[in-house]
Scaffold this motif. Structure first.
Motif, mmCIF file in Angstrom:
data_model
loop_
_atom_site.group_PDB
_atom_site.id
_atom_site.type_symbol
_atom_site.label_atom_id
_atom_site.label_comp_id
_atom_site.label_asym_id
_atom_site.label_seq_id
_atom_site.Cartn_x
_atom_site.Cartn_y
_atom_site.Cartn_z
ATOM 1 N N ARG A 145 0.971 -1.154 0.327
ATOM 2 C CA ARG A 145 0.126 -0.149 0.390
ATOM 3 C C ARG A 145 1.150 0.994 0.095
ATOM 4 N NH1 ARG A 145 -5.266 -1.561 0.144
ATOM 5 N NH2 ARG A 145 -5.652 -3.888 1.528
ATOM 6 N N GLU A 165 0.353 4.180 1.139
ATOM 7 C CA GLU A 165 0.583 4.854 2.703
ATOM 8 C C GLU A 165 1.647 4.421 3.381
ATOM 9 O OE1 GLU A 165 -2.320 3.708 1.027
ATOM 10 O OE2 GLU A 165 -4.049 4.908 0.740
ATOM 11 N N GLN A 166 2.164 2.485 3.503
ATOM 12 C CA GLN A 166 2.340 2.184 3.777
ATOM 13 C C GLN A 166 4.107 2.246 3.173
ATOM 14 O OE1 GLN A 166 1.075 -2.248 3.341
ATOM 15 N NE2 GLN A 166 0.113 -1.862 5.552
ATOM 16 N N GLU A 224 4.663 5.837 1.725
ATOM 17 C CA GLU A 224 5.307 5.922 2.574
ATOM 18 C C GLU A 224 5.553 6.099 3.979
ATOM 19 O OE1 GLU A 224 2.162 9.143 1.672
ATOM 20 O OE2 GLU A 224 1.364 8.231 0.851
ATOM 21 N N GLU A 225 5.368 5.664 5.188
ATOM 22 C CA GLU A 225 5.494 5.471 5.837
ATOM 23 C C GLU A 225 6.767 4.653 6.996
ATOM 24 O OE1 GLU A 225 3.935 4.221 10.992
ATOM 25 O OE2 GLU A 225 2.666 4.111 8.992
ATOM 26 N N SER A 275 7.747 10.911 0.408
ATOM 27 C CA SER A 275 6.367 11.406 0.333
ATOM 28 C C SER A 275 5.750 10.494 -0.952
ATOM 29 C CB SER A 275 6.444 12.501 -1.075
ATOM 30 O OG SER A 275 7.453 12.853 -2.078
ATOM 31 N N ARG A 276 4.407 11.150 -1.480
ATOM 32 C CA ARG A 276 2.746 10.075 -1.780
ATOM 33 C C ARG A 276 3.217 10.305 -3.836
ATOM 34 N NH1 ARG A 276 -3.205 8.948 -1.251
ATOM 35 N NH2 ARG A 276 -1.372 8.428 0.978
#
Length: 230
Positions: A29, A31-32, A34-35, A40-41
């Motif tokens: 994912r 989001e994962q 990114e973290e 950045s996206r």
């Protein structure tokens, strides 16, 4: 900075997929990513686009980024070859050796029939350069000539599909050198075979050109395996 981050994250994630850390069917994912990597996206999406271009992953709505089955991957992509060599070099070396054995001798034979005069002149010049650089112990210059030599034969074969395999061969040749799997001075038999191939192609001797290339590919594999054992 984003270009550097893209490259670093791509190497990590691509290497993990090639090694099976994220097996086929697993979901990544944005989001994962990114973290995990602190990116950045836009960088995360660019990494995914690159992986998708190699056919490693596929985006699915309401699911995420899915790792594709291995048989769907673009096995000819130089980055994937590098990642596979890092993950399981013995298996990848065998695969690449089989590919070279199937293609390069046939390409040398075809080049003996189809090579233009400028091709043959350049092949002879490259073989002479390899003799000189091997004697001088200049492995980097030898490697540059070796890469161009094999690329030129694939091109001179007149087969466009053979010609497009030059990146595969180059990735393997440079990987060997980068991992210390070549002797400080190239083996005399390898240098001699390059010279013989060039002369056979110039003379239009397709049978000898094919035989010499087959010997050269076998010699390269033998030297690589000896390097791995030591």
């Amino acid at each position: 900075m984003s270009g550097g981050l893209h490259g670093k994250v791509l190497e990590v994630l691509g290497g993990e997929i090639a090694a099976g850390t994220h097996p086929p069917g697993s979901v990544l994912r944005i989001e994962q990513l990114e973290e995990r990597f602190g990116i950045s996206r836009s960088v995360a999406r660019e990494v995914v686009r690159t992986l998708a271009s190699i056919r490693l992953v596929l985006g699915r709505k309401r699911v995420g980024i899915v790792v594709r089955p291995r048989e769907e991957w673009n096995s000819f992509d130089p980055m994937l070859i590098r990642w596979r060599l890092a993950a399981d070099r013995s298996a990848e070396l065998k695969t690449l050796a089989e590919l070279r054995t199937a293609v390069e001798p046939v390409a040398a034979a075809a080049a003996a029939d189809r090579a233009k005069d400028d091709h043959t002149a350049r092949l002879v010049a490259l073989s002479e350069r390899m003799v000189a650089t091997s004697r001088a112990g200049d492995l980097e210059a030898f490697m540059d000539a070796d890469v161009e030599f094999h690329r030129l034969i694939l091109t001179a074969s007149g087969n466009e599909m053979f010609a497009q395999l030059h990146e595969v061969v180059e990735e393997l040749l440079r990987w060997r050198a980068g991992h210390g799997l070549m002797p400080v001075r190239p083996r005399p038999v390898a240098v001699r075979l390059h010279c013989e191939i060039a002369e056979c192609i110039r003379a239009g001797d397709r049978v000898r050109a094919e035989w010499a290339m087959r010997e050269l590919v076998a010699e390269a594999l033998e030297g690589t395996l000896e390097g791995l054992e030591s």
